[in-house]
Motif scaffolding. Structure first.
Motif, PDB file in Angstrom:
ATOM      1  N   THR A 195       0.850  -1.184   0.000  1.00 58.11           N
ATOM      2  CA  THR A 195       0.000   0.000   0.000  1.00 58.11           C
ATOM      3  C   THR A 195       0.886   1.234   0.000  1.00 58.11           C
ATOM      4  OG1 THR A 195      -1.757  -1.120   1.208  1.00 58.11           O
ATOM      5  CG2 THR A 195      -1.793   1.292   1.227  1.00 58.11           C
ATOM      6  N   PHE A 196       0.657   2.132  -0.954  1.00 65.08           N
ATOM      7  CA  PHE A 196       1.408   3.390  -0.977  1.00 65.08           C
ATOM      8  C   PHE A 196       1.033   4.220   0.248  1.00 65.08           C
ATOM      9  CE2 PHE A 196       1.760   2.912  -5.756  1.00 65.08           C
ATOM     10  CZ  PHE A 196       3.153   2.771  -5.760  1.00 65.08           C
ATOM     11  N   PRO A 197       2.021   4.782   0.943  1.00 60.33           N
ATOM     12  CA  PRO A 197       1.719   5.536   2.173  1.00 60.33           C
ATOM     13  C   PRO A 197       1.181   6.940   1.932  1.00 60.33           C
ATOM     14  CG  PRO A 197       4.106   5.347   1.858  1.00 60.33           C
ATOM     15  CD  PRO A 197       3.470   4.522   0.784  1.00 60.33           C
ATOM     16  N   ALA A 198       1.378   7.517   0.725  1.00 59.22           N
ATOM     17  CA  ALA A 198       0.943   8.894   0.485  1.00 59.22           C
ATOM     18  C   ALA A 198      -0.172   8.937  -0.550  1.00 59.22           C
ATOM     19  CB  ALA A 198       2.119   9.749   0.007  1.00 59.22           C
ATOM     20  N   ALA A 199      -1.102   9.865  -0.341  1.00 57.36           N
ATOM     21  CA  ALA A 199      -2.144  10.088  -1.333  1.00 57.36           C
ATOM     22  C   ALA A 199      -1.508  10.569  -2.629  1.00 57.36           C
ATOM     23  CB  ALA A 199      -3.159  11.106  -0.815  1.00 57.36           C
ATOM     24  N   GLY A 200      -2.017  10.158  -3.735  1.00 61.74           N
ATOM     25  CA  GLY A 200      -1.502  10.590  -5.019  1.00 61.74           C
ATOM     26  C   GLY A 200      -0.496   9.647  -5.632  1.00 61.74           C
ATOM     27  N   GLN A 201       0.030   8.674  -4.872  1.00 58.28           N
ATOM     28  CA  GLN A 201       0.930   7.681  -5.449  1.00 58.28           C
ATOM     29  C   GLN A 201       0.116   6.624  -6.185  1.00 58.28           C
ATOM     30  OE1 GLN A 201       3.023   6.805  -1.608  1.00 58.28           O
ATOM     31  NE2 GLN A 201       4.873   6.841  -2.907  1.00 58.28           N
ATOM     32  N   SER A 202       0.565   6.269  -7.384  1.00 61.63           N
ATOM     33  CA  SER A 202      -0.156   5.258  -8.160  1.00 61.63           C
ATOM     34  C   SER A 202       0.804   4.627  -9.159  1.00 61.63           C
ATOM     35  CB  SER A 202      -1.359   5.868  -8.877  1.00 61.63           C
ATOM     36  OG  SER A 202      -2.151   4.846  -9.467  1.00 61.63           O
ATOM     37  N   VAL A 203       0.316   3.629  -9.897  1.00 69.25           N
ATOM     38  CA  VAL A 203       1.134   2.937 -10.892  1.00 69.25           C
ATOM     39  C   VAL A 203       0.525   3.136 -12.269  1.00 69.25           C
ATOM     40  CG1 VAL A 203       1.951   1.211  -9.256  1.00 69.25           C
ATOM     41  CG2 VAL A 203      -0.108   0.762 -10.612  1.00 69.25           C
ATOM     42  N   GLY A 204       1.409   3.044 -13.298  1.00 65.60           N
ATOM     43  CA  GLY A 204       0.969   3.103 -14.682  1.00 65.60           C
ATOM     44  C   GLY A 204       1.412   1.853 -15.413  1.00 65.60           C
ATOM     45  N   GLN A 205       2.237   2.047 -16.443  1.00 67.21           N
ATOM     46  CA  GLN A 205       2.721   0.893 -17.188  1.00 67.21           C
ATOM     47  C   GLN A 205       3.682   0.057 -16.346  1.00 67.21           C
ATOM     48  OE1 GLN A 205       4.282   2.899 -20.740  1.00 67.21           O
ATOM     49  NE2 GLN A 205       2.752   1.756 -21.914  1.00 67.21           N
ATOM     50  N   SER A 206       3.704  -1.262 -16.619  1.00 66.40           N
ATOM     51  CA  SER A 206       4.583  -2.157 -15.870  1.00 66.40           C
ATOM     52  C   SER A 206       5.245  -3.146 -16.814  1.00 66.40           C
ATOM     53  CB  SER A 206       3.780  -2.909 -14.804  1.00 66.40           C
ATOM     54  OG  SER A 206       2.760  -3.708 -15.397  1.00 66.40           O
ATOM     55  N   TRP A 207       6.330  -3.772 -16.352  1.00 62.32           N
ATOM     56  CA  TRP A 207       7.027  -4.805 -17.105  1.00 62.32           C
ATOM     57  C   TRP A 207       7.514  -5.891 -16.134  1.00 62.32           C
ATOM     58  CZ3 TRP A 207       8.149   0.268 -16.631  1.00 62.32           C
ATOM     59  CH2 TRP A 207       9.258   0.618 -15.850  1.00 62.32           C
ATOM     60  N   GLY A 208       7.490  -7.119 -16.574  1.00 64.40           N
ATOM     61  CA  GLY A 208       7.919  -8.226 -15.730  1.00 64.40           C
ATOM     62  C   GLY A 208       6.854  -8.718 -14.774  1.00 64.40           C
ATOM     63  N   ALA A 209       5.732  -8.042 -14.692  1.00 65.96           N
ATOM     64  CA  ALA A 209       4.609  -8.440 -13.835  1.00 65.96           C
ATOM     65  C   ALA A 209       3.404  -7.606 -14.254  1.00 65.96           C
ATOM     66  CB  ALA A 209       4.921  -8.234 -12.356  1.00 65.96           C
ATOM     67  N   ASP A 210       2.242  -8.078 -13.908  1.00 66.91           N
ATOM     68  CA  ASP A 210       1.011  -7.320 -14.127  1.00 66.91           C
ATOM     69  C   ASP A 210       0.733  -6.547 -12.843  1.00 66.91           C
ATOM     70  OD1 ASP A 210      -1.402  -6.320 -14.962  1.00 66.91           O
ATOM     71  OD2 ASP A 210      -2.513  -8.188 -14.613  1.00 66.91           O
ATOM     72  N   VAL A 211       0.967  -5.218 -12.868  1.00 62.82           N
ATOM     73  CA  VAL A 211       0.862  -4.385 -11.683  1.00 62.82           C
ATOM     74  C   VAL A 211      -0.371  -3.496 -11.813  1.00 62.82           C
ATOM     75  CG1 VAL A 211       2.023  -2.741 -10.179  1.00 62.82           C
ATOM     76  CG2 VAL A 211       3.375  -4.375 -11.506  1.00 62.82           C
ATOM     77  N   VAL A 212      -1.283  -3.630 -10.845  1.00 61.30           N
ATOM     78  CA  VAL A 212      -2.516  -2.854 -10.859  1.00 61.30           C
ATOM     79  C   VAL A 212      -2.714  -2.220  -9.493  1.00 61.30           C
ATOM     80  CG1 VAL A 212      -3.617  -4.260 -12.647  1.00 61.30           C
ATOM     81  CG2 VAL A 212      -3.912  -4.862 -10.247  1.00 61.30           C
ATOM     82  N   ALA A 213      -3.441  -1.083  -9.479  1.00 50.32           N
ATOM     83  CA  ALA A 213      -3.702  -0.389  -8.220  1.00 50.32           C
ATOM     84  C   ALA A 213      -5.185  -0.149  -8.056  1.00 50.32           C
ATOM     85  CB  ALA A 213      -2.959   0.942  -8.182  1.00 50.32           C
ATOM     86  N   SER A 214      -5.641  -0.206  -6.822  1.00 46.49           N
ATOM     87  CA  SER A 214      -6.999   0.171  -6.466  1.00 46.49           C
ATOM     88  C   SER A 214      -6.882   1.147  -5.310  1.00 46.49           C
ATOM     89  CB  SER A 214      -7.821  -1.060  -6.065  1.00 46.49           C
ATOM     90  OG  SER A 214      -9.112  -0.667  -5.633  1.00 46.49           O
ATOM     91  N   GLY A 215      -7.001   2.444  -5.615  1.00 48.48           N
ATOM     92  CA  GLY A 215      -6.656   3.438  -4.623  1.00 48.48           C
ATOM     93  C   GLY A 215      -5.161   3.348  -4.364  1.00 48.48           C
ATOM     94  N   GLY A 216      -4.776   3.261  -3.100  1.00 48.72           N
ATOM     95  CA  GLY A 216      -3.361   3.124  -2.788  1.00 48.72           C
ATOM     96  C   GLY A 216      -2.888   1.683  -2.724  1.00 48.72           C
ATOM     97  N   ALA A 217      -3.799   0.706  -2.812  1.00 51.79           N
ATOM     98  CA  ALA A 217      -3.425  -0.705  -2.721  1.00 51.79           C
ATOM     99  C   ALA A 217      -2.938  -1.196  -4.077  1.00 51.79           C
ATOM    100  CB  ALA A 217      -4.610  -1.536  -2.254  1.00 51.79           C
ATOM    101  N   VAL A 218      -1.778  -1.854  -4.087  1.00 50.49           N
ATOM    102  CA  VAL A 218      -1.144  -2.303  -5.332  1.00 50.49           C
ATOM    103  C   VAL A 218      -0.953  -3.819  -5.279  1.00 50.49           C
ATOM    104  CG1 VAL A 218       0.830  -2.055  -6.874  1.00 50.49           C
ATOM    105  CG2 VAL A 218       0.057  -0.094  -5.488  1.00 50.49           C
ATOM    106  N   THR A 219      -1.219  -4.478  -6.412  1.00 50.05           N
ATOM    107  CA  THR A 219      -0.976  -5.919  -6.538  1.00 50.05           C
ATOM    108  C   THR A 219      -0.149  -6.167  -7.788  1.00 50.05           C
ATOM    109  OG1 THR A 219      -3.067  -6.487  -5.468  1.00 50.05           O
ATOM    110  CG2 THR A 219      -2.020  -8.204  -6.800  1.00 50.05           C
ATOM    111  N   ALA A 220       0.971  -6.877  -7.616  1.00 48.47           N
ATOM    112  CA  ALA A 220       1.818  -7.286  -8.739  1.00 48.47           C
ATOM    113  C   ALA A 220       1.739  -8.800  -8.866  1.00 48.47           C
ATOM    114  CB  ALA A 220       3.264  -6.852  -8.514  1.00 48.47           C
TER     115      ALA A 220
END
Length: 671
Positions: A71-96
């Motif tokens: 989970t990203f600790p700061a508001a506004g942190q997020s993910v975009g394109q990724s490589w080597g894994a499928d990285v997705v975010a829901s709010g601040g929670a990230v799953t690779a």
């Protein structure tokens, strides 16, 4: 995925060390030692954006398939394109999630992936990570084994691969095809979560003193177990017909305990490192010849105790594997339960479960002594069984598996022994009590439920009733048949509904709703009008003219067959004690049962404690040939002289027929 761009700028690096304590996905390492180290680095950062690089090092046993979350600790942190894994975010929670080519991580191996991200305000490093759902903290550990209660609960509902690996001498000897991955996939896709694989070892054991299991047979059993585990099924294996092939001679035969020990020692070694999803059952339906019940209890205690001790001694996952112990005969009468409870107390092992079997009240289960309906006697037997196992085991914290259940003579090869509607009532209440009591059940299927050639249910209505009972109650009715006269005016007909907490929703035919004017519902009474039944009966040909279903607010629908029939008629016959048939024009009706009495009114034939004989064992209808077959087993216990037979039919009609035996000659005619 290849990054669209990378930019060089200020480098902010941070390493996060973690422990992976999650579950592995290989079939033989569900409790493997696990651990990991995660390094999260901001490789480049610019206003509003950054590049994240992540490396995961596996410190534990090899894994296959992974998900890293944070989970990203700061508001506004997020993910975009990724490589080597499928990285997705829901709010601040990230799953690779792993890519197809880097799902496996060997011990000491590392996988890396990256992503482009965005930020506003600040871009701090995440404080913690989890891999496969478990927090990472920096070493290795072995997760605790699931409790016996959790394992048994996860096995509900279960299915038996009956008359297969337990067949004598080989897998296909009793008519079932070789077990396929497709069959096991079908079972799992139907919602079953476990499979009991009965295995008979007697014909596959070498000579004393080693009693070595034939390697080919053991490999085949192992193959079926592996296929089932791969289909996400819990698996139970046992010693099955060995119970009456050789174990029942204990202690007269001094070699029994040595052979029993040898078999379970080999099986324990073979499956030592298999996951907790594999469960062992000591023996199926144990019994011992020539001794009292009290002696039988002691002998079974010896075998169950030896079983637990030798499995535990092999270590590995066997140290905490759930071991299932049966009562004498796998019977749920109170003395059997009490005796097994004494074994549980003495063993004091938290990874044990109890098992009993349940085939219902015997007269109903085989159709003898007039046991044709699901009545108060059947219901009392069912509820008494669940009450006893709850008080004896569940209330003491010991999980229970009903390792086999059904009715003994429900079989597609013996149609008509149990009327379907009566069987549906039994299924409904059995599953209701199992669910509310907290018992895991494994239906006995020797091919009478699931056609293993076509992979379809032989009776979809029966399958639907079983499935509905796993989660809710279904309504039933006093009958699933409405009989109408072949000729003359058709009257209105009523059925009594047993709503089981549901509400009636309507009648349907071929998916379409019947008109509200076709029926009335008053309390628990459903009445179909004369006009509706006349329309449904059509040309009133003998037999089933139409089928409608009553639908309710929960559970599965209740089928109702509209049947036209006339009074059955019979004619004279001559035969022998090995071959006699009663010519019968059934005229759309179905045989329910047969009574047999001597001239003084006493019961004639087998089971001389009742006038009602056993369906199929003593008599059998053949609707195609228009006869009722009187079996050799019936005449084996019939005296010379006259016997009066009364045939009862499901419409309520009956016929009276008198036969006379003289030696091996039999004559008969209607009365």
């Amino acid at each position: 995925m290849t990054p669209r761009f990378r930019r060089r700028s200020l480098v902010v690096a941070a390493a996060v060390i973690g422990l992976l304590a999650g579950t592995a996905t290989t079939a033989t390492s569900a409790q493997a030692a696990t651990g990991c180290r995660v390094a999260y680095t901001v490789g480049a950062q610019w206003p509003g954006g950054f590049t994240g690089d992540v490396a995961v090092t596996n410190l534990g046993d090899a894994i296959n398939g992974w998900k890293l979350t944070w989970t990203f600790p700061a508001a506004g942190q997020s993910v975009g394109q990724s490589w080597g894994a499928d990285v997705v975010a829901s709010g601040g929670a990230v799953t690779a999630t792993n890519a197809s080519w880097n799902a496996s991580i060997a011990t000491g191996g590392t996988v890396s992936f990256g992503f482009n991200g965005s930020w506003s305000g600040s871009n701090p490093v995440p404080a913690s990570f989890t891999l496969n759902g478990v927090a990472c903290t920096g070493g290795t550990s072995t997760p605790p084994a699931p409790s016996a209660r959790d394992t048994v609960a996860a096995m509900q509902p279960g299915w038996n691969l009956g008359n297969t690996l337990d067949a004598i001498p080989d897998e296909t000897s009793w008519g079932n095809p070789l077990t396929s991955r497709a069959l096991l996939h079908k079972v799992r896709s139907e919602g079953y979560r476990s499979i009991r694989i009965p295995v008979t070892w007697a014909d596959h054991l070498g000579a004393a003193p080693n009693h070595t299991i034939d390697a080919t047979w053991l490999a085949r059993v192992k193959q079926v177990v592996d296929m089932a585990l791969s289909e996400d099924l819990h698996v139970l294996i046992n010693l099955h017909h060995d119970s009456w092939r050789w174990i029942n001679t204990y202690p007269t035969d001094a070699t029994v305990l040595d052979r029993y020990t040898a078999v379970w020692t080999q099986l324990s070694s073979t499956f030592r490192d298999y996951p907790a999803e594999l469960v062992f059952e000591s023996i199926n339906e144990p019994d011992f010849t020539g001794v009292t019940d009290e002696q039988k209890y002691r002998l079974l205690n010896t075998l169950n105790t030896r079983f637990v001790q030798l499995v535990r001694a092999t270590g590995g996952h066997n140290a905490t594997r759930v071991l299932v112990l049966p009562t004498l005969w796998t019977n749920a009468e109170q003395p059997r339960l009490d005796a097994l409870n004494a074994t549980f107390t003495a063993l004091n092992d938290p990874y044990l479960a109890a098992t009993v079997h349940f085939y219902g009240w015997w007269p109903f289960s085989v159709n003898i002594a007039g046991g044709v309906r699901y009545n108060a006697d059947v219901r009392a037997d069912l509820n008494g069984t669940f009450d006893r196992v709850k008080a004896s085991f569940l209330d003491r914290g010991i999980p229970v598996i009903v390792g086999e259940w059904a009715l003994l003579n429900w079989d597609h090869n013996r149609p008509g022994v149990i009327e379907r509607g009566e069987f549906l009532k039994f299924i409904e209440e059995f599953n209701h009590r199992a669910r509310t009591t907290g018992v895991t059940t494994m239906v006995w299927d020797a091919g009478q439920f699931l056609n293993r050639t076509t992979l379809t249910w032989r009776d979809q209505v029966v399958a639907d009733m079983m499935k509905a009972g796993w989660t809710t109650r279904s309504a039933t009715a006093s009958s699933d048949q409405i009989y109408l006269p072949k000729a003359g005016a058709i009257p209105a007909k009523s059925l009594t509904l047993n709503l089981n907490g549901t509400t009636f929703q309507g009648l349907y035919q071929n998916g379409g709703a019947l008109a509200a004017s076709d029926y009335t519902v008053s309390g628990d009474t459903l009445t179909l009008t004369a006009a509706a039944l006349t329309r449904l009966a059509g040309d009133r040909a003998h037999g089933v003219n139409a089928t409608v279903e009553a639908r309710f607010s929960a559970g599965t629908a209740w089928p109702i067959s509209i049947i036209s029939s006339d009074q059955p008629t019979q004619s004279a016959t001559t035969g022998t004690t090995t071959s006699t048939t009663v010519p019968t024009q059934f005229k759309g009706d179905q045989l329910q049962t047969m009574e047999a009495v001597y001239a003084d009114g006493s019961p004639a034939g087998p089971a001389d404690w009742t006038t009602y004989k056993q369906f199929w064992e003593h008599f059998q209808p053949d609707y195609t040939a228009n006869v009722i077959i009187l079996k050799e087993a019936f005449f084996a216990e019939v005296d010379d002289g006259p016997v009066t037979l009364t045939f009862h039919f499901w419409s309520g009609a009956s016929t009276t027929y008198r036969i006379s035996r003289s030696g091996t000659t039999v004559t008969g005619a209607p009365v």
